[in-house]
Write a protein that holds these residues in place. Sequence first.
Motif, PDB file in Angstrom:
ATOM      1  N   ASP A 191       3.501   3.049   3.003  1.00 27.04           N
ATOM      2  CA  ASP A 191       3.575   1.710   3.589  1.00 27.04           C
ATOM      3  C   ASP A 191       2.369   0.861   3.229  1.00 27.04           C
ATOM      4  O   ASP A 191       2.385  -0.360   3.387  1.00 27.04           O
ATOM      5  CB  ASP A 191       3.725   1.787   5.103  1.00 27.04           C
ATOM      6  CG  ASP A 191       2.522   2.425   5.772  1.00 27.04           C
ATOM      7  OD1 ASP A 191       1.559   1.709   6.090  1.00 27.04           O
ATOM      8  OD2 ASP A 191       2.548   3.654   5.971  1.00 27.04           O
ATOM      9  N   GLY A 192       1.294   1.487   2.752  1.00 27.96           N
ATOM     10  CA  GLY A 192       0.144   0.746   2.236  1.00 27.96           C
ATOM     11  C   GLY A 192      -0.758   0.120   3.269  1.00 27.96           C
ATOM     12  O   GLY A 192      -1.666  -0.638   2.916  1.00 27.96           O
ATOM     13  N   PHE A 242       2.763  -7.360   8.257  1.00 28.94           N
ATOM     14  CA  PHE A 242       3.772  -6.709   9.079  1.00 28.94           C
ATOM     15  C   PHE A 242       4.042  -5.301   8.567  1.00 28.94           C
ATOM     16  O   PHE A 242       4.458  -5.104   7.425  1.00 28.94           O
ATOM     17  CB  PHE A 242       5.053  -7.543   9.066  1.00 28.94           C
ATOM     18  CG  PHE A 242       6.155  -6.967   9.908  1.00 28.94           C
ATOM     19  CD1 PHE A 242       5.987  -6.772  11.272  1.00 28.94           C
ATOM     20  CD2 PHE A 242       7.376  -6.637   9.334  1.00 28.94           C
ATOM     21  CE1 PHE A 242       7.017  -6.246  12.051  1.00 28.94           C
ATOM     22  CE2 PHE A 242       8.407  -6.117  10.104  1.00 28.94           C
ATOM     23  CZ  PHE A 242       8.226  -5.922  11.464  1.00 28.94           C
ATOM     24  N   ILE A 243       3.811  -4.287   9.419  1.00 28.24           N
ATOM     25  CA  ILE A 243       4.088  -2.882   9.108  1.00 28.24           C
ATOM     26  C   ILE A 243       5.154  -2.414  10.099  1.00 28.24           C
ATOM     27  O   ILE A 243       4.828  -2.026  11.231  1.00 28.24           O
ATOM     28  CB  ILE A 243       2.836  -1.993   9.225  1.00 28.24           C
ATOM     29  CG1 ILE A 243       1.660  -2.592   8.440  1.00 28.24           C
ATOM     30  CG2 ILE A 243       3.140  -0.567   8.758  1.00 28.24           C
ATOM     31  CD1 ILE A 243       1.838  -2.600   6.949  1.00 28.24           C
ATOM     32  N   PRO A 244       6.444  -2.456   9.735  1.00 26.47           N
ATOM     33  CA  PRO A 244       7.492  -2.085  10.695  1.00 26.47           C
ATOM     34  C   PRO A 244       7.336  -0.670  11.239  1.00 26.47           C
ATOM     35  O   PRO A 244       7.513  -0.426  12.423  1.00 26.47           O
ATOM     36  CB  PRO A 244       8.781  -2.228   9.880  1.00 26.47           C
ATOM     37  CG  PRO A 244       8.432  -3.142   8.763  1.00 26.47           C
ATOM     38  CD  PRO A 244       6.996  -2.868   8.447  1.00 26.47           C
ATOM     39  N   PHE A 245       6.997   0.258  10.363  1.00 27.60           N
ATOM     40  CA  PHE A 245       6.786   1.658  10.765  1.00 27.60           C
ATOM     41  C   PHE A 245       5.974   2.328   9.653  1.00 27.60           C
ATOM     42  O   PHE A 245       5.999   1.890   8.500  1.00 27.60           O
ATOM     43  CB  PHE A 245       8.115   2.391  10.989  1.00 27.60           C
ATOM     44  CG  PHE A 245       9.055   2.326   9.815  1.00 27.60           C
ATOM     45  CD1 PHE A 245       8.992   3.265   8.794  1.00 27.60           C
ATOM     46  CD2 PHE A 245      10.009   1.318   9.728  1.00 27.60           C
ATOM     47  CE1 PHE A 245       9.856   3.202   7.719  1.00 27.60           C
ATOM     48  CE2 PHE A 245      10.882   1.244   8.649  1.00 27.60           C
ATOM     49  CZ  PHE A 245      10.807   2.189   7.645  1.00 27.60           C
ATOM     50  N   PRO A 246       5.238   3.387   9.973  1.00 22.13           N
ATOM     51  CA  PRO A 246       4.417   4.042   8.955  1.00 22.13           C
ATOM     52  C   PRO A 246       5.250   4.960   8.072  1.00 22.13           C
ATOM     53  O   PRO A 246       6.296   5.467   8.493  1.00 22.13           O
ATOM     54  CB  PRO A 246       3.405   4.837   9.777  1.00 22.13           C
ATOM     55  CG  PRO A 246       4.142   5.166  11.033  1.00 22.13           C
ATOM     56  CD  PRO A 246       5.047   3.982  11.307  1.00 22.13           C
ATOM     57  N   ALA A 247       4.793   5.184   6.850  1.00 25.40           N
ATOM     58  CA  ALA A 247       5.440   6.106   5.920  1.00 25.40           C
ATOM     59  C   ALA A 247       4.363   6.785   5.094  1.00 25.40           C
ATOM     60  O   ALA A 247       3.521   6.120   4.486  1.00 25.40           O
ATOM     61  CB  ALA A 247       6.418   5.363   5.018  1.00 25.40           C
TER      62      ALA A 247
END
Length: 755
Positions: free
Chosen positions: A339-340, A354-359
Amino acid sequence: MPRSPRPMPRLRPLALALVLALPVVATAQTPVGEEAGRPSATTLDAVQVTAQRRVENIQDVPISITTLDAETLGVLGSGGGDIRVLSGRVPSLNIESSYGRAFPRFYIRGLGNTDFDLNASQPVSLIYDDVVLENPLLKGFPVFDIAAVEVLRGPQGTLFGRNTPAGVVKFDSVRPSQEFDGYGRVAYGSHDMWNLEGAVGGALSERWSARASVLYQRRDDWVRNTQEDAPNRGFEGYDETAGRVQFLYEGDGFEGLFNLHRRELNGTARLFRANIIEPGSNRFVPGFDRNVVSNDGVNFSDLETWGGSARLRWDFGQYSLYSITGYETLESLNRGDIDGGYGAAFLPDSGPGFIPFPAESADGISDHEQLSQEIRLESNLAGPFNWQAGAFWFREDLTIDSLNYDTLAPGNPQSGHAVQEQRNTAWAVFASGQYDVTERLTLRGGLRYTQDRKDFSASVLQAVPGGTPVGGPFLVDTDVDDISWDASAVYAVNDDTNLYARVAKGFRAPSIQGRLAFGGVSTADSEEVISYEVGFKTDFWDGRARAGLNLFRYDVDGQQLIAVGGATNQAILLNADKTLGQGIELDLQAWLTDNLLVTWGSSWNDTEIRDSDLGVAVCGSGCTVTDPVLIGIGQTQALIDGNPLPQAPKLIHNLTARYGIPVGTAGGEVYVYTDWAYRGEVNFFLYESEEFRGRSLLEGGVRVGYAWNNGDYDLAAFGRNITDTTRIVGGIDFNNLTGFINEPRTWGVEFTARF
């Protein structure tokens, strides 16, 4: 509604350009040496290549070829760069990677593969010391102690062993000899960069000689992580070691060349940067700082490879028999913050943007083995006809682990695990011949029959929350055969100019991918390409200049494509009905004066996907899709008919210039060397969007040095990417506008001693 395919520009204007160029070439044959009233000037050396598995003058080979010599390779690699420094350095060649130094992806004339899976096949084959390196992690082996690099454009499926519908990049190491020689080189530069390499070789006995070569490269992290409690405080550093040892036996009628090599890489994985693309454009967001990121995931790249080969040759007078045995193995693990950024939108703090969810995920190969064997018989007849024929066998076994992690939990624990296993077995028989019809006209042709089988298995051992449940194995197998061929003609207009024409058919075997975290197994059927090419090669200006110009066109049936990411968060293999490509390529070298050598390479490539029904999932990151969009049940698709291929720039240009001034009487020289490479705009993905289209990129280098004792010693200052150009060179189509960028500017000094 699907849009109408844009018409492909006809070849007529390009053909006219070729015709118009011929009188210029003929005029240029006027001597400029003593006959023109001044002393004879420096001339170009003949270039010998092995593009047809024989040693030939490059001017006589009916293929579009560019070579890079040892000096050029040394200049390009002086800043510690990996194999990607070759990108744009010859016409129609692009190289990029979402893995950093570990996994280069090659494109020739726009044909390549953006697939990031560790069993991805590529239509550009890499041949290192006559052994094909099939796995993409093997293709990043460092470039050191190399005699020359040959880039062969267009299908090469008759004489080379694996998947070559786009072309071949061929590396040849410096061979051992009876003469004692070697070199040592040390460079130091920005970000505490060290680049050390050297080689030594000579006779062991009257029959045996050996050569050992080593490379060590390192660089400190130059990107700072603002997340103080993150696992990594810095990024973009690396520590890499590689070595090669060769033994050569030269007997009466027999030669054996034995090679062992190894590589070890420890560093950071490709650094993904969240929301660095300004919405609605392909530019950086205001205030972007390439030296800073905010990541909360673990980041590293570990890779070990080693291999060996035995190249044997028996001479029987009119015939020679060759045996080439190769073995390669590797182990890898590459982990990064996909997700950076840090945190998530449902937490009190997250960003950048905006980070909707981590990856956070990792991919690695825990088990790998590649074996290959070629037997080839070659004629050495005095008459007009000569031929070569042989058989080839290949097998690769590998196990891929795909892992997911819970970034928000203490210690980033593992939260998913899928395994892929694949065995690929192939064999082929081939024959090629050439016939001198007259003293001026030579015809060539070849055939290759290939049988290729893949057996694939994928299983989910630990399910990602919300992803594919535990299960498997999911089994897929493919078994295909194909006939590749080529036919060409070379006509000598005079002693300095050759015209040639070539038509060739290439083939790439089916691909299988099983990224199971949020999807299933997908398969792409085999692809076939027919390529047509005409051109000329000429030496002119009394041997001071050399040029090659060619036109080409190709049709690909069933081209293998990969739809990466998107709103479905999957990577899916596809086949397009047809892809068309055409263009023009130019290579030019000239001694403009006795002290100034200039080279120029240029290419124009136009590619187009033609499949009126082919759609891919639109981006999952809120990008601005410019393709027609089809809204279906549960999925929105972008129709990609008429789009260019991804990572396929229309324009590639490169320039080098070297000016030397003799100093003293002991072989001293002061010199200035500069090199520049331009790559036009590219699409990162199959669909077109404002954000995921890379802007044009121009990077330059400079080197100022003093060489003495006839070149035995060299001290130089150098710069790479001297204009400090910063560009987004790739994107992650996931949950935000994530991208990654090119290498920073590097300044340094280098000393070389040869003996």
